[in-house]
Design a protein around this motif. Structure first.
Motif, PDB file in Angstrom:
ATOM      1  N   ASP A 101       0.591  -1.256  -0.037  1.00 11.02           N
ATOM      2  CA  ASP A 101       0.113  -0.137   0.116  1.00 11.02           C
ATOM      3  C   ASP A 101       0.741   1.196   0.083  1.00 11.02           C
ATOM      4  O   ASP A 101       1.878   1.229   0.640  1.00 11.02           O
ATOM      5  N   VAL A 102       0.238   2.275  -0.778  1.00 12.68           N
ATOM      6  CA  VAL A 102       1.046   3.639  -0.705  1.00 12.68           C
ATOM      7  C   VAL A 102       0.614   4.558   0.107  1.00 12.68           C
ATOM      8  O   VAL A 102      -0.568   4.723   0.372  1.00 12.68           O
ATOM      9  N   TYR A 103       1.302   5.337   0.961  1.00 15.78           N
ATOM     10  CA  TYR A 103       0.780   6.179   2.057  1.00 15.78           C
ATOM     11  C   TYR A 103       1.503   7.460   1.716  1.00 15.78           C
ATOM     12  O   TYR A 103       2.741   7.447   1.229  1.00 15.78           O
ATOM     13  N   VAL A 104       0.926   8.859   1.865  1.00 13.73           N
ATOM     14  CA  VAL A 104       1.360  10.025   1.380  1.00 13.73           C
ATOM     15  C   VAL A 104       1.036  11.023   2.669  1.00 13.73           C
ATOM     16  O   VAL A 104      -0.178  10.881   3.384  1.00 13.73           O
ATOM     17  N   ASP A 105       1.844  12.134   3.119  1.00 10.44           N
ATOM     18  CA  ASP A 105       1.736  12.942   4.049  1.00 10.44           C
ATOM     19  C   ASP A 105       1.542  14.327   3.413  1.00 10.44           C
ATOM     20  O   ASP A 105       2.456  14.543   2.955  1.00 10.44           O
ATOM     21  N   VAL A 106       0.411  14.610   3.188  1.00  7.80           N
ATOM     22  CA  VAL A 106       0.216  16.074   2.300  1.00  7.80           C
ATOM     23  C   VAL A 106       0.235  17.184   3.313  1.00  7.80           C
ATOM     24  O   VAL A 106       0.135  18.336   2.938  1.00  7.80           O
ATOM     25  N   THR A 107       0.565  16.805   4.548  1.00  2.43           N
ATOM     26  CA  THR A 107       0.754  18.189   5.585  1.00  2.43           C
ATOM     27  C   THR A 107       2.240  18.547   5.485  1.00  2.43           C
ATOM     28  O   THR A 107       2.292  19.645   6.098  1.00  2.43           O
ATOM     29  N   THR A 108       3.093  17.676   4.657  1.00  3.32           N
ATOM     30  CA  THR A 108       4.285  17.961   4.615  1.00  3.32           C
ATOM     31  C   THR A 108       4.973  18.015   3.119  1.00  3.32           C
ATOM     32  O   THR A 108       4.480  17.274   2.711  1.00  3.32           O
ATOM     33  N   THR A 109       5.645  19.052   2.790  1.00  5.61           N
ATOM     34  CA  THR A 109       6.302  19.037   1.383  1.00  5.61           C
ATOM     35  C   THR A 109       7.569  18.805   1.439  1.00  5.61           C
ATOM     36  O   THR A 109       8.289  19.060   2.429  1.00  5.61           O
ATOM     37  N   LEU A 110       8.099  17.974   0.671  1.00  4.32           N
ATOM     38  CA  LEU A 110       9.607  17.766   0.398  1.00  4.32           C
ATOM     39  C   LEU A 110      10.439  18.852  -0.042  1.00  4.32           C
ATOM     40  O   LEU A 110      11.492  18.913   0.368  1.00  4.32           O
ATOM     41  N   ASN A 111       9.826  19.820  -0.964  1.00  5.57           N
ATOM     42  CA  ASN A 111      10.692  20.797  -1.544  1.00  5.57           C
ATOM     43  C   ASN A 111      10.233  22.212  -0.882  1.00  5.57           C
ATOM     44  O   ASN A 111      10.785  23.222  -1.416  1.00  5.57           O
ATOM     45  N   GLY A 112       9.469  22.289   0.085  1.00  3.25           N
ATOM     46  CA  GLY A 112       9.156  23.701   0.879  1.00  3.25           C
ATOM     47  C   GLY A 112       8.137  24.463   0.012  1.00  3.25           C
ATOM     48  O   GLY A 112       7.839  25.545   0.518  1.00  3.25           O
ATOM     49  N   VAL A 113       7.552  23.934  -1.265  1.00  2.00           N
ATOM     50  CA  VAL A 113       6.601  24.715  -1.937  1.00  2.00           C
ATOM     51  C   VAL A 113       5.068  24.632  -1.337  1.00  2.00           C
ATOM     52  O   VAL A 113       4.772  23.443  -0.840  1.00  2.00           O
ATOM     53  N   THR A 114       4.329  25.554  -1.199  1.00  2.00           N
ATOM     54  CA  THR A 114       3.169  25.674  -0.306  1.00  2.00           C
ATOM     55  C   THR A 114       2.269  25.322  -1.694  1.00  2.00           C
ATOM     56  O   THR A 114       2.389  25.762  -2.793  1.00  2.00           O
ATOM     57  N   PRO A 115       1.286  24.177  -1.730  1.00  3.19           N
ATOM     58  CA  PRO A 115       0.418  23.921  -2.575  1.00  3.19           C
ATOM     59  C   PRO A 115      -0.538  24.984  -2.856  1.00  3.19           C
ATOM     60  O   PRO A 115      -0.750  25.866  -1.968  1.00  3.19           O
ATOM     61  N   GLN A 116      -0.942  24.953  -4.141  1.00  2.00           N
ATOM     62  CA  GLN A 116      -1.765  26.283  -4.478  1.00  2.00           C
ATOM     63  C   GLN A 116      -3.303  26.033  -4.011  1.00  2.00           C
ATOM     64  O   GLN A 116      -3.667  25.017  -4.007  1.00  2.00           O
TER      65      GLN A 116
END
Length: 116
Positions: A101-116
């Motif tokens: 299974d694939v898990y994602v943490d969307v509260t953290t960005t790897l590149n420091g870019v704030t999502p639009q």
């Protein structure tokens, strides 16, 4: 990052990710394009920074995802645009694969870019 840190959400099964194609998902109200190349799995913001079009509609090749609308390409690891007309990076998110299974943490960005 360990499974104990962050806010990990199951995104999909690893088998749901086909080579050369992206899978568009919404995780905790964040649109994410998931992609797989070989043994690597990526999560990137599912919105082109140029035309606000879903990146998951485009092709995945050579660790890049292409915006289907105007042809901009984005590096799956860094979110940096590798081809015009886009010039602004998109957010990339941490991914873990656990027991197929694939898990994602969307509260953290790897590149420091704030999502639009």
């Amino acid at each position: 990052m360990s499974a104990a840190e962050g806010h990990w959400v199951r995104a999909c099964a690893l088998d749901d990710l086909a080579e050369g194609k992206a899978l568009g998902l919404t995780i905790d109200d964040q649109d994410v394009a998931m992609a797989r190349e070989g043994d690597e799995v990526f999560a990137i913001e599912d919105q082109c920074s140029h035309a606000l079009y879903a990146l998951s509609e485009g092709a995945v090749k050579n660790c890049e995802i292409e915006c289907f609308l105007h042809g901009s390409t984005f590096n799956l690891r860094t979110g940096q645009p590798d081809g015009l007309p886009a010039t602004i990076p998109v957010a990339t998110f941490p991914v873990e694969v656990r027991n197929g299974d694939v898990y994602v943490d969307v509260t953290t960005t790897l590149n420091g870019v704030t999502p639009q």
